[in-house]
Design an enzyme around this catalytic site. Structure first.
Site, PDB file in Angstrom:
ATOM      1  CD  GLU A  38     -40.600  -3.441  14.915  1.00 50.34           C
ATOM      2  OE1 GLU A  38     -40.079  -4.090  15.816  1.00 50.34           O
ATOM      3  OE2 GLU A  38     -40.085  -3.163  14.001  1.00 50.34           O
ATOM      4  CE1 TYR A 121     -38.189  -0.590  18.676  1.00 52.26           C
ATOM      5  CE2 TYR A 121     -39.942  -2.464  18.906  1.00 52.26           C
ATOM      6  CZ  TYR A 121     -39.121  -1.906  18.151  1.00 52.26           C
ATOM      7  OH  TYR A 121     -38.281  -2.351  16.884  1.00 52.26           O
ATOM      8  CG  ASP A 139     -34.690  -1.774  19.986  1.00 54.62           C
ATOM      9  OD1 ASP A 139     -34.036  -0.923  19.908  1.00 54.62           O
ATOM     10  OD2 ASP A 139     -34.933  -2.579  19.050  1.00 54.62           O
TER      11      ASP A 139
END
Length: 355
Positions: A38, A121, A139
């Site tokens: 991520e 996020y 996102d």
């Protein structure tokens, strides 16, 4: 204001079950693997991330290895991904995890948020995908999907818009598949409800309920307030060579590309800069025996653009400047992380001007 409804969830999960891309971090979604992927995926395309992720995992397979890696080696592993503070924050967070959480990323949303470089996020992604926590991961892809689904014209760059969308998503999130739901929303935005160009509405599981699609007005959403134009800076970048070795120096610890290796450069608006810089460039000029133009390069940051001209300077004597390191081509390939902003000079050195 329209809100998301739970009835849309089954169609999305069914679509995801049949259309999810096979990605290396999805095969074994441990907290560490989800975290690294991520962070890498921030500001970077999936296809570009894959080789970096594989290399990173091979050398730094767990939190302990990341916490102990040297800064220079970490930067070399990250070289080409850009936004190097992401890598620095990873190491700081890994050290915290070792000290405070026994080497395991915590299965707690607030605890994840406390770690350096992990925002809402990323905490949502790790929490839901790796730990099964019912927390959203919102996102840009998700904001776009929701804005089009509801034909909502709120500015998606405003925190208030993200807050109400996050609440809506949490309200409909399936408790038994929170990670799949978050990934399905991201996947839909990345592969169908596209950011640039027309979305592939005929492939969308929500084509019959999407309000923007019904209006035939998909590209009107999401709305973003236009940004101010970027500032332009013109620079000269120098490839200094002496007896087959090339000069690098570290950039200042504050500012753009802080603490990274660079080819010596100067701002065209204020050439030579400080008195120390003036002395440095005066010494270069005295020792120069050959001067060739390499070409031009351009690099775009969020608020500024660098427009660069590169020069190859062959020196008759070694420049004895304490901030410089003189490295071979092989050392530059394997050990020193040079930001992609200077790729046009590095490319000239390693490919167009081989030994």
């Amino acid at each position: 204001m329209e809100h998301l409804e739970k009835r849309i969830v089954p169609a999305l999960l069914n679509w995801y079950d049949y259309n999810a891309r096979i990605l290396p971090w999805r095969s074994t979604p441990t907290p560490y693997r989800v975290w690294i992927s991520e962070i890498m995926l921030q500001q970077t395309r999936v296809e570009a991330v894959k080789p970096y992720y594989d290399r990173f995992m091979e050398e730094l397979p767990d939190v302990k290895a990341l916490a102990e890696v040297s800064d220079d080696r970490l930067m070399k592993l990250w070289e080409g991904l850009g936004y190097y503070n992401r890598a620095r924050n990873l190491k700081i967070a890994a050290q915290t995890v070792m000290e405070e959480f026994g080497g395991e990323l915590p299965a707690d949303y607030e605890a994840l948020l406390s770690l350096k470089g992990i925002g809402e996020y990323t905490a949502g992604a790790i929490g839901s995908i790796a730990h099964g926590l019912p927390v959203p991961a919102v996102d840009g892809n998700v904001l776009r999907v929701v804005a089009r689904l509801l034909a909502n014209g709120d500015d998606v760059l405003k925190p208030a818009t993200k807050r109400w969308m996050t609440k809506d998503i949490k309200d409909i999130m399936p408790k038994d598949r929170p990670g799949d739901f978050n990934q399905a929303l991201m996947e839909l935005g990345a592969t169908v409800c596209l950011p640039n160009g027309a979305p592939l509405c005929e492939e969308c599981p929500w084509d019959t309920v999407c309000k923007a699609h019904k209006q035939g007005n998909e590209l009107a959403f999401p709305f973003k307030q236009p940004k101010k134009p970027r500032k332009r800076e013109d620079k000269n970048v120098y490839l200094l060579e002496y007896e087959g070795r090339f000069a690098l120096r570290k950039r200042p610890e504050k500012g753009l590309l802080s603490g990274l290796w660079e080819f010596p450069s100067e701002d065209c608006k204020t050439p030579k800069g400080s008195s120390e810089e003036k002395q440095f460039w005066d010494d270069v000029e005295k020792l120069t025996v050959q001067f060739d133009k390499i070409g031009k390069g351009k690099h775009i940051f969020s608020h500024v653009e660098w427009h660069m001209t590169g020069y190859h300077i062959l020196l008759g004597e070694k420049l004895l400047e304490k901030e410089l390191v003189w490295v071979s081509r092989e050392e530059m390939k394997k050990e020193y992380a040079v930001p992609s902003a200077f790729e046009f000079v590095k490319d000239y050195l390693l490919t167009k001007n081989p030994e």
